[in-house]
Design a protein around this motif. Structure first.
Motif, PDB file in Angstrom:
ATOM      1  N   CYS A  21      27.187  50.436  43.652  1.00 42.41           N
ATOM      2  CA  CYS A  21      27.184  50.444  45.131  1.00 42.41           C
ATOM      3  C   CYS A  21      28.506  49.982  45.745  1.00 42.41           C
ATOM      4  O   CYS A  21      28.709  50.125  46.946  1.00 42.41           O
ATOM      5  CB  CYS A  21      26.036  49.577  45.653  1.00 42.41           C
ATOM      6  SG  CYS A  21      26.217  47.821  45.302  1.00 42.41           S
ATOM      7  N   GLY A  22      29.398  49.390  44.938  1.00 42.10           N
ATOM      8  CA  GLY A  22      30.705  48.971  45.442  1.00 42.10           C
ATOM      9  C   GLY A  22      30.736  47.596  46.071  1.00 42.10           C
ATOM     10  O   GLY A  22      31.767  47.164  46.588  1.00 42.10           O
ATOM     11  N   CYS A  23      29.616  46.876  46.024  1.00 46.76           N
ATOM     12  CA  CYS A  23      29.575  45.531  46.605  1.00 46.76           C
ATOM     13  C   CYS A  23      30.393  44.559  45.761  1.00 46.76           C
ATOM     14  O   CYS A  23      30.507  44.706  44.546  1.00 46.76           O
ATOM     15  CB  CYS A  23      28.139  45.033  46.696  1.00 46.76           C
ATOM     16  SG  CYS A  23      27.205  45.855  47.984  1.00 46.76           S
ATOM     17  N   ALA A  24      30.958  43.567  46.432  1.00 46.81           N
ATOM     18  CA  ALA A  24      31.739  42.544  45.747  1.00 46.81           C
ATOM     19  C   ALA A  24      30.808  41.580  45.019  1.00 46.81           C
ATOM     20  O   ALA A  24      29.721  41.261  45.496  1.00 46.81           O
ATOM     21  CB  ALA A  24      32.596  41.787  46.749  1.00 46.81           C
ATOM     22  N   THR A  25      31.262  41.108  43.858  1.00 48.43           N
ATOM     23  CA  THR A  25      30.498  40.131  43.092  1.00 48.43           C
ATOM     24  C   THR A  25      31.031  38.737  43.379  1.00 48.43           C
ATOM     25  O   THR A  25      32.015  38.572  44.098  1.00 48.43           O
ATOM     26  CB  THR A  25      30.621  40.421  41.583  1.00 48.43           C
ATOM     27  OG1 THR A  25      31.972  40.234  41.198  1.00 48.43           O
ATOM     28  CG2 THR A  25      30.168  41.832  41.240  1.00 48.43           C
ATOM     29  N   ASP A  26      30.406  37.733  42.777  1.00 45.14           N
ATOM     30  CA  ASP A  26      30.881  36.357  42.937  1.00 45.14           C
ATOM     31  C   ASP A  26      32.289  36.195  42.373  1.00 45.14           C
ATOM     32  O   ASP A  26      33.072  35.383  42.866  1.00 45.14           O
ATOM     33  CB  ASP A  26      29.922  35.382  42.252  1.00 45.14           C
ATOM     34  CG  ASP A  26      28.575  35.330  42.949  1.00 45.14           C
ATOM     35  OD1 ASP A  26      28.520  35.662  44.151  1.00 45.14           O
ATOM     36  OD2 ASP A  26      27.582  34.956  42.291  1.00 45.14           O
ATOM     37  N   GLU A  27      32.618  36.973  41.337  1.00 47.07           N
ATOM     38  CA  GLU A  27      33.963  36.933  40.748  1.00 47.07           C
ATOM     39  C   GLU A  27      35.020  37.352  41.765  1.00 47.07           C
ATOM     40  O   GLU A  27      36.109  36.802  41.800  1.00 47.07           O
ATOM     41  CB  GLU A  27      34.046  37.853  39.519  1.00 47.07           C
ATOM     42  CG  GLU A  27      33.292  37.371  38.314  1.00 47.07           C
ATOM     43  CD  GLU A  27      33.947  36.151  37.700  1.00 47.07           C
ATOM     44  OE1 GLU A  27      35.183  36.085  37.655  1.00 47.07           O
ATOM     45  OE2 GLU A  27      33.202  35.258  37.279  1.00 47.07           O
ATOM     46  N   PHE A  28      34.685  38.328  42.582  1.00 50.77           N
ATOM     47  CA  PHE A  28      35.627  38.802  43.601  1.00 50.77           C
ATOM     48  C   PHE A  28      35.987  37.681  44.560  1.00 50.77           C
ATOM     49  O   PHE A  28      37.151  37.452  44.871  1.00 50.77           O
ATOM     50  CB  PHE A  28      35.014  39.985  44.359  1.00 50.77           C
ATOM     51  CG  PHE A  28      35.877  40.478  45.487  1.00 50.77           C
ATOM     52  CD1 PHE A  28      36.961  41.295  45.239  1.00 50.77           C
ATOM     53  CD2 PHE A  28      35.605  40.123  46.801  1.00 50.77           C
ATOM     54  CE1 PHE A  28      37.753  41.756  46.272  1.00 50.77           C
ATOM     55  CE2 PHE A  28      36.396  40.579  47.836  1.00 50.77           C
ATOM     56  CZ  PHE A  28      37.477  41.400  47.571  1.00 50.77           C
ATOM     57  N   TYR A  29      34.973  36.972  45.028  1.00 54.18           N
ATOM     58  CA  TYR A  29      35.205  35.910  46.002  1.00 54.18           C
ATOM     59  C   TYR A  29      35.886  34.699  45.374  1.00 54.18           C
ATOM     60  O   TYR A  29      36.632  33.995  46.040  1.00 54.18           O
ATOM     61  CB  TYR A  29      33.890  35.504  46.679  1.00 54.18           C
ATOM     62  CG  TYR A  29      33.339  36.602  47.540  1.00 54.18           C
ATOM     63  CD1 TYR A  29      34.011  37.004  48.686  1.00 54.18           C
ATOM     64  CD2 TYR A  29      32.168  37.262  47.194  1.00 54.18           C
ATOM     65  CE1 TYR A  29      33.520  38.021  49.478  1.00 54.18           C
ATOM     66  CE2 TYR A  29      31.682  38.281  47.986  1.00 54.18           C
ATOM     67  CZ  TYR A  29      32.352  38.667  49.124  1.00 54.18           C
ATOM     68  OH  TYR A  29      31.873  39.672  49.902  1.00 54.18           O
ATOM     69  N   SER A  30      35.669  34.462  44.085  1.00 50.17           N
ATOM     70  CA  SER A  30      36.325  33.324  43.444  1.00 50.17           C
ATOM     71  C   SER A  30      37.802  33.601  43.200  1.00 50.17           C
ATOM     72  O   SER A  30      38.607  32.690  43.102  1.00 50.17           O
ATOM     73  CB  SER A  30      35.629  32.962  42.127  1.00 50.17           C
ATOM     74  OG  SER A  30      35.807  34.006  41.179  1.00 50.17           O
ATOM     75  N   GLN A  31      38.171  34.886  43.116  1.00 51.48           N
ATOM     76  CA  GLN A  31      39.576  35.240  42.914  1.00 51.48           C
ATOM     77  C   GLN A  31      40.366  35.209  44.212  1.00 51.48           C
ATOM     78  O   GLN A  31      41.579  35.132  44.203  1.00 51.48           O
ATOM     79  CB  GLN A  31      39.692  36.635  42.289  1.00 51.48           C
ATOM     80  CG  GLN A  31      39.240  36.694  40.862  1.00 51.48           C
ATOM     81  CD  GLN A  31      39.346  38.098  40.307  1.00 51.48           C
ATOM     82  OE1 GLN A  31      39.743  39.034  40.998  1.00 51.48           O
ATOM     83  NE2 GLN A  31      38.990  38.245  39.043  1.00 51.48           N
TER      84      GLN A  31
END
Length: 124
Positions: A21-31
């Protein structure tokens, strides 16, 4: 393995975006690192405006005004202080230049009038 919180698709552990779906994961926000403004830094425009206020009043005034507007928008007190100093120094320097020009013009007119008056109105 981890799963997308939005669509439930299985994702690789290092995935930052869901392939389904292209949604950001928790990894995206931690980076993502928020931009931190260091209070000790001063804008280059404020510094240039301050320096140019001694060299060329008009350029110093323009740069300082631009830097002041930016410093107010960014709430940067150090840049704001240097910009104010550049504006004041440039303004005073330009005022002194204008007064000097007026005095030189008056003296020149007096000298010319004395020369013309002493020669009977004829310049030789």
């Amino acid at each position: 393995m981890k799963y997308c919180k939005s669509c439930g698709k299985e994702l690789a552990d290092e995935a930052v975006l869901c392939t389904g779906c292209g949604c950001a994961t928790d990894e995206f926000y931690s980076q993502q690192q928020p931009a931190q403004k260091n209070g000790d830094n001063m804008s280059m425009m404020a510094l240039l405006g301050f320096i140019f206020s001694f060299i060329s009043s008009l350029i110093g005034l323009i740069l300082s005004c631009i830097a002041y507007k930016t410093a107010v928008a960014e709430n940067d007190s150090k840049s704001k202080t240097f910009s104010k100093a550049g504006i004041i120094i440039s303004s005073v320097s330009m005022g002194i230049g204008v007064l000097t020009g007026i005095i030189v013009a008056i003296v020149y007119c007096v000298i010319i009038a004395a020369a013309v008056g002493g020669a009977g109105g004829v310049i030789t």
